[in-house]
Motif scaffolding. Structure first.
Motif, PDB file in Angstrom:
ATOM      1  N   LEU A 421       0.842  -1.193   0.000  1.00 24.92           N
ATOM      2  CA  LEU A 421       0.000   0.000   0.000  1.00 24.92           C
ATOM      3  C   LEU A 421       0.876   1.242   0.000  1.00 24.92           C
ATOM      4  O   LEU A 421       1.832   1.334   0.779  1.00 24.92           O
ATOM      5  N   GLN A 422       0.514   2.209  -0.843  1.00 26.28           N
ATOM      6  CA  GLN A 422       1.148   3.523  -0.813  1.00 26.28           C
ATOM      7  C   GLN A 422       0.119   4.608  -0.502  1.00 26.28           C
ATOM      8  O   GLN A 422       0.407   5.797  -0.623  1.00 26.28           O
ATOM      9  N   GLY A 423      -1.062   4.184  -0.130  1.00 28.16           N
ATOM     10  CA  GLY A 423      -2.115   5.103   0.270  1.00 28.16           C
ATOM     11  C   GLY A 423      -3.141   4.368   1.100  1.00 28.16           C
ATOM     12  O   GLY A 423      -3.150   3.132   1.157  1.00 28.16           O
ATOM     13  N   THR A 424      -4.012   5.098   1.766  1.00 26.65           N
ATOM     14  CA  THR A 424      -5.038   4.483   2.603  1.00 26.65           C
ATOM     15  C   THR A 424      -6.133   3.872   1.729  1.00 26.65           C
ATOM     16  O   THR A 424      -6.603   4.486   0.771  1.00 26.65           O
ATOM     17  N   VAL A 425      -6.539   2.657   2.080  1.00 25.90           N
ATOM     18  CA  VAL A 425      -7.648   1.968   1.418  1.00 25.90           C
ATOM     19  C   VAL A 425      -8.882   2.118   2.300  1.00 25.90           C
ATOM     20  O   VAL A 425      -8.828   1.870   3.515  1.00 25.90           O
ATOM     21  N   PHE A 426     -10.016   2.478   1.690  1.00 26.62           N
ATOM     22  CA  PHE A 426     -11.250   2.696   2.439  1.00 26.62           C
ATOM     23  C   PHE A 426     -12.176   1.489   2.273  1.00 26.62           C
ATOM     24  O   PHE A 426     -12.545   1.120   1.151  1.00 26.62           O
ATOM     25  N   ILE A 427     -12.518   0.880   3.404  1.00 22.60           N
ATOM     26  CA  ILE A 427     -13.440  -0.259   3.399  1.00 22.60           C
ATOM     27  C   ILE A 427     -14.849   0.308   3.472  1.00 22.60           C
ATOM     28  O   ILE A 427     -15.265   0.836   4.512  1.00 22.60           O
ATOM     29  N   ARG A 428     -15.585   0.210   2.371  1.00 20.46           N
ATOM     30  CA  ARG A 428     -16.854   0.924   2.254  1.00 20.46           C
ATOM     31  C   ARG A 428     -17.822   0.121   1.380  1.00 20.46           C
ATOM     32  O   ARG A 428     -17.597  -1.040   1.077  1.00 20.46           O
ATOM     33  N   LYS A 429     -18.913   0.772   1.058  1.00 21.64           N
ATOM     34  CA  LYS A 429     -19.934   0.221   0.168  1.00 21.64           C
ATOM     35  C   LYS A 429     -20.451  -1.115   0.689  1.00 21.64           C
ATOM     36  O   LYS A 429     -20.892  -1.220   1.821  1.00 21.64           O
ATOM     37  N   ASN A 430     -20.383  -2.194  -0.132  1.00 20.63           N
ATOM     38  CA  ASN A 430     -21.077  -3.442   0.195  1.00 20.63           C
ATOM     39  C   ASN A 430     -20.201  -4.464   0.908  1.00 20.63           C
ATOM     40  O   ASN A 430     -20.667  -5.559   1.244  1.00 20.63           O
ATOM     41  N   VAL A 431     -18.950  -4.152   1.155  1.00 25.93           N
ATOM     42  CA  VAL A 431     -18.023  -5.133   1.722  1.00 25.93           C
ATOM     43  C   VAL A 431     -18.388  -5.463   3.167  1.00 25.93           C
ATOM     44  O   VAL A 431     -18.642  -4.573   3.979  1.00 25.93           O
ATOM     45  N   ARG A 432     -18.384  -6.758   3.466  1.00 22.46           N
ATOM     46  CA  ARG A 432     -18.569  -7.186   4.853  1.00 22.46           C
ATOM     47  C   ARG A 432     -17.461  -8.132   5.322  1.00 22.46           C
ATOM     48  O   ARG A 432     -17.368  -8.418   6.508  1.00 22.46           O
ATOM     49  N   ARG A 433     -16.648  -8.656   4.397  1.00 22.96           N
ATOM     50  CA  ARG A 433     -15.515  -9.487   4.801  1.00 22.96           C
ATOM     51  C   ARG A 433     -14.307  -9.148   3.934  1.00 22.96           C
ATOM     52  O   ARG A 433     -14.371  -9.212   2.710  1.00 22.96           O
ATOM     53  N   MET A 434     -13.188  -8.801   4.609  1.00 19.12           N
ATOM     54  CA  MET A 434     -11.885  -8.649   3.970  1.00 19.12           C
ATOM     55  C   MET A 434     -11.042  -9.818   4.457  1.00 19.12           C
ATOM     56  O   MET A 434     -10.756  -9.925   5.652  1.00 19.12           O
ATOM     57  N   ILE A 435     -10.647 -10.688   3.548  1.00 17.50           N
ATOM     58  CA  ILE A 435      -9.969 -11.913   3.977  1.00 17.50           C
ATOM     59  C   ILE A 435      -8.742 -12.167   3.119  1.00 17.50           C
ATOM     60  O   ILE A 435      -8.766 -12.019   1.898  1.00 17.50           O
ATOM     61  N   GLY A 436      -7.667 -12.531   3.790  1.00 19.74           N
ATOM     62  CA  GLY A 436      -6.500 -13.022   3.077  1.00 19.74           C
ATOM     63  C   GLY A 436      -6.474 -14.523   3.189  1.00 19.74           C
ATOM     64  O   GLY A 436      -6.770 -15.069   4.244  1.00 19.74           O
ATOM     65  N   THR A 437      -6.152 -15.196   2.114  1.00 18.21           N
ATOM     66  CA  THR A 437      -5.913 -16.629   2.266  1.00 18.21           C
ATOM     67  C   THR A 437      -4.477 -16.775   2.774  1.00 18.21           C
ATOM     68  O   THR A 437      -3.596 -17.291   2.107  1.00 18.21           O
ATOM     69  N   GLU A 438      -4.321 -16.207   3.986  1.00 21.61           N
ATOM     70  CA  GLU A 438      -3.060 -16.082   4.723  1.00 21.61           C
ATOM     71  C   GLU A 438      -2.104 -15.159   3.975  1.00 21.61           C
ATOM     72  O   GLU A 438      -0.910 -15.427   3.848  1.00 21.61           O
TER      73      GLU A 438
END
Length: 649
Positions: A421-438
C-alpha cells in the motif's frame, strides 16, 4: 516474540454406502451405515450452516484434487495429506480438506522445512470444509497408537521454541477410532498468533491419553482455542510450562476418565467451558487460571469430588460458575466453596488504593459477531488480483485493492502473497468481509492508516487472515459507526476513531506498533501487544480483554478520560526496559478512570524490574502501587491476583 529456552471396548463394523448398495440396492441409506446396532463412529453429514469453500484461485491446497486424497473412509490418505503439508514450509498455505472421511495410520506433522533456515513448523493451516463433515479418522488398532505409556499424536504442529507463528486448525473433526489407548488427538503449538476453531476431537471408544495436548513442550502460545469439543480420553485438555499463555472460549468436555482440563504451570484464560464428567472438570495444579461463565456438570463418582480444584492460594479467578453433581464447586488450597454456583471468587487478596468494590469491574460481554460466509460459486468474491494487484512485486496495489472493494462484492480476498500500500484503502460500500488466504499487506510508515473502515451498507466488517510487516503505522482505523472484527492477524495495529464497536481475536502487533481506542466499546480475546513504551491506550472507552500477553517494558494499558478497562488473565513477559532504558513507567495507569486487572508477570532477567505497577489518579489524588507490595510470580516478575480501582456506584 523473544523467548527463553528451558526446559473395552466393543468392535464396531463400518461398511461403505457403495458396498451396501451393491448388496441391497433398494435400501435408503444414511451418511454412515453401521451393522449390528453399534454406536456410530463417523458422520460425514456437514453442519447445514457451515460450508467453508474458497475460490479456485485463492492459493489453497486441496488435498483431493491436488494431492490425491480420497476422503472415502477406506483409502489410507496419510501420505497424500502429508504431501500437502510438506509442500510449502512456512508458506502461509491453507491445506484444505473438503468434506469426507480421511483415514490415516500415522501422525500428520507440520513441515519441518530445512533446519536452521527459520521455515520449520510454522505458518501452516489445516482447514476443513465443515466441522462435522470433514473427518480425520485414525485406523482402529493403529501401529504406534496402542500403548498408553508411549502416547502418539494424530496431528503434531511442532516442537519448541516459540517460533510456531500462525499455525491453525479449523472446521474439522479428529476421531482416534477404537483400540488406540496411546492416542493423542492433537498436539497443538502456535506462537504469538495461532488458533484452533470449530474442531471436534473424539475417541470412538473413550480411550486415548489426551484430546488436546498443549503440555508436550515449553513456550506454547499465546494462542486462541475457540469452539472446540473433546469427547473421551484420560484428559480432555492438558496445558503446562510457564510461557506464553493460552486463551480458550466455548469449550465442551465430555467423558474424560482422569481430568477434563489439567494445567501444570501455564497462564490459562477460559470463558464458557461446559463439562459433563464423572471426574473433576478443571484441575489447576500450577500457573494462573481465570475461569468465566462456565458450567460443570458432574455425573456418577463426581459426587465425591470438587468440580474445580486449584492447589495454590494466589492463582485462581472464578466468575459466574455453575456446577451440579459435585461434592463442592471449588477447592482452592485451604478454601472450599460448596456452591453449587459461584458468583465470583479470587484466591489471594484483592488489592486497591482507593475505596473500590472488592470484585472485578464486570463489564458487559458481547460475543464476537460474524458475517455470512459467501459461497464463491453462488456469491462471487472480489479477487484483488483481478483488479490489478500483483503479489510479491513490491509495487503499489492501493488502487487495485480499492477497486475490488468498490466492485459491489460482499467478500474481498487477497490470494496468498504479499501486497503493498502507498495510500489508505477505504473499506466501504457493500463489503462485509476482507480476507486473506493467509496473505500479507505491507503498510509503510508513510501511510496512516493502511485500511480505514468508513460507513457502508453492512453493519459488520470482518478483517481476517491478513498480516502486515514491521512498520509502526496503524494498520486499521475504524472511522465509522459500523462494527469491526479483527481476527487471526499478525503484525497489525489500530487507531480507532469512530463510534463503532471493535472485536479483536487472536491478534498480535509487532514491536513497533501500539493500539489506541477512543470512546469505543472493545472486546479482545487473545491479544498480544509487544512494543516498548505504552502498549494500549484507552481514551474514554470500555475495554474488555480475556487473555493479554505482552513483552518488553513500558506501560501496558493507559486508561484515561473516564475510560473503563477490565483485564482478565494477563501475562506480562518483561524482556526489555522502557524507551528511557529504565522501568520507571508504571505497568498500568488509570487516570480518573476505572480498572480491574488480574495478571502474572515473568521476568527472567531480560529487563529491569518495574518499580511501580499501578498508578491510579482519582479526584486529583495520585497513588502508586509499588513493587514491594506485590508477591513474586515467576523469576523477578510480580503477581497481581486482582487489582480494583473504580468508585462504588
Amino acid at each position: 516474540m523473544r523467548q527463553r529456552r528451558i526446559t473395552n471396548p466393543s468392535t464396531t463394523l463400518l461398511w461403505s454406502k457403495k458396498f451396501i448398495r451393491q448388496l441391497f440396492p433398494a435400501i435408503a441409506l444414511p451418511a454412515v451405515v453401521l451393522i449390528f446396532g453399534c454406536t456410530p463412529l463417523l458422520s460425514s453429514t456437514p453442519a447445514s450452516a457451515e460450508n467453508i469453500v474458497f475460490p479456485a484461485d485463492a492459493g489453497v491446497l486441496n488435498v483431493k484434487t491436488q494431492y490425491g486424497a480420497k476422503g472415502d473412509g477406506i483409502t489410507d490418505d496419510t501420505a497424500a495429506i502429508q504431501a500437502a503439508l510438506n509442500a510449502y514450509p512456512n508458506g502461509k498455505r491453507i491445506v484444505y480438506l473438503p468434506n469426507g472421511t480421511y483415514l490415516v495410520s500415522d501422525t500428520l506433522t507440520w513441515p519441518a522445512g530445512t533446519p536452521g533456515t527459520g521455515n520449520d513448523y510454522k505458518n501452516t493451516i489445516l482447514q476443513g470444509q465443515s466441522e462435522r463433515g470433514t473427518i480425520i479418522q485414525l485406523k482402529n488398532s493403529a501401529t504406534g497408537f496402542t500403548n498408553a505409556a508411549s502416547p502418539k499424536a494424530v496431528i503434531f504442529t511442532g516442537p519448541a521454541p516459540a517460533q510456531r507463528f500462525g499455525n491453525s486448525i479449523r472446521n474439522l473433526t479428529v476421531n482416534t477410532g477404537t483400540h488406540n489407548p496411546g492416542a493423542i488427538g492433537i498436539q497443538f503449538n502456535a506462537s504469538n498468533q495461532g488458533s484452533m476453531r470449530q474442531v471436534t476431537i473424539q475417541s470412538a471408544d473413550a480411550q486415548g491419553v489426551t484430546g488436546l495436548d498443549m503440555n508436550f513442550t515449553d513456550e506454547i502460545g499465546p494462542l486462541l482455542v475457540k469452539g472446540v469439543t473433546i469427547k473421551g480420553f484420560q484428559y480432555g485438555i492438558r496445558t503446562g510450562f510457564t510461557v506464553n499463555s493460552q486463551t480458550l472460549e466455548n469449550i465442551t468436555l465430555q467423558n474424560q476418565s482422569v481430568y477434563g482440563f489439567y494445567n501444570t504451570g501455564q497462564v490459562i484464560n477460559i470463558r464458557k467451558l461446559t463439562s459433563t464428567n464423572a471426574v473433576t472438570a478443571i484441575y489447576n495444579a500450577g500457573g494462573r487460571m481465570t475461569v468465566l461463565d462456565s458450567s460443570l456438570k458432574g455425573t456418577g463418582n463426581a459426587a465425591s469430588r470438587p468440580a474445580l480444584r486449584s492447589d495454590f492460594p494466589l492463582d485462581l479467578v472464578v466468575r459466574n460458575l455453575a456446577t451440579s453433581g459435585y461434592q463442592v464447586a471449588v477447592q482452592n488450597a485451604n478454601t472450599t466453596l460448596a456452591g453449587p454456583d459461584i458468583t465470583e471468587f479470587v484466591s489471594g487478596s484483592v488489592i486497591n488504593q482507593f475505596p473500590s468494590p472488592l470484585r472485578t469491574l464486570n463489564l458487559p460481554i458481547k460475543e464476537t459477531p460474524d458475517v455470512p460466509w459467501d459461497d464463491p460459486s453462488t456469491t462471487p468474491w472480489a479477487n484483488v488480483v483481478s483488479y490489478g494487484a500483483i503479489p510479491d512485486d513490491g509495487k503499489d496495489d492501493t488502487a487495485a485493492i480499492q477497486a475490488a472493494i468498490d466492485s459491489g462484492k460482499t467478500t474481498v480476498y487477497f490470494p496468498v502473497g504479499s501486497y503493498n500500500l502507498q495510500g489508505t484503502v477505504f473499506i466501504r460500500k457493500n463489503v462485509r468481509r476482507m480476507i486473506g488466504t493467509e496473505a500479507n499487506v505491507e503498510v509503510p510508515n508513510t501511510v496512516n492508516p493502511g485500511f480505514q473502515v468508513v460507513n457502508g451498507i453492512n453493519p459488520i466488517v470482518v478483517f481476517e487472515r491478513i498480516g502486515s510487516g514491521y512498520n509502526s503505522t496503524p494498520t486499521l482505523a475504524n472511522a465509522s459507526s459500523r462494527t469491526l472484527v479483527i481476527r487471526d492477524a499478525t503484525n497489525v495495529s489500530g487507531n480507532m476513531i469512530g463510534t463503532g464497536d471493535v472485536f479483536i481475536e487472536n491478534v498480535v502487533s509487532n514491536p513497533s506498533q501500539s493500539w489506541t481506542f477512543n470512546r469505543q466499546n472493545v472486546w479482545a480475546r487473545q491479544f498480544n501487544v509487544e512494543n516498548t513504551g505504552t502498549h494500549i491506550t484507552n481514551n474514554g472507552g470500555n475495554l474488555w480483554i480475556l487473555g493479554l500477553k505482552t513483552e518488553r517494558g513500558g506501560t501496558l494499558i493507559d486508561t484515561r478520560s473516564s475510560g473503563r478497562t477490565e483485564l482478565l488473565g494477563g501475562l506480562a513477559y518483561t524482556t526489555t526496559a522502557a524507551p528511557n532504558g529504565k522501568q520507571s513507567d508504571p505497568m498500568f495507569i488509570s487516570h480518573e478512570s476505572s480498572i480491574s486487572t488480574t495478571l502474572g508477570e515473568i521476568n527472567y532477567g531480560g529487563g529491569p524490574k518495574y518499580t511501580t505497577y499501578i498508578r491510579e489518579t482519582r479526584d486529583g489524588v495520585t497513588r502508586d502501587l509499588a513493587a514491594d507490595k506485590l508477591l513474586i510470580y515467576m523469576g523477578n516478575g510480580k503477581h497481581i491476583p486482582l487489582y480494583v480501582g473504580y468508585p462504588r456506584n
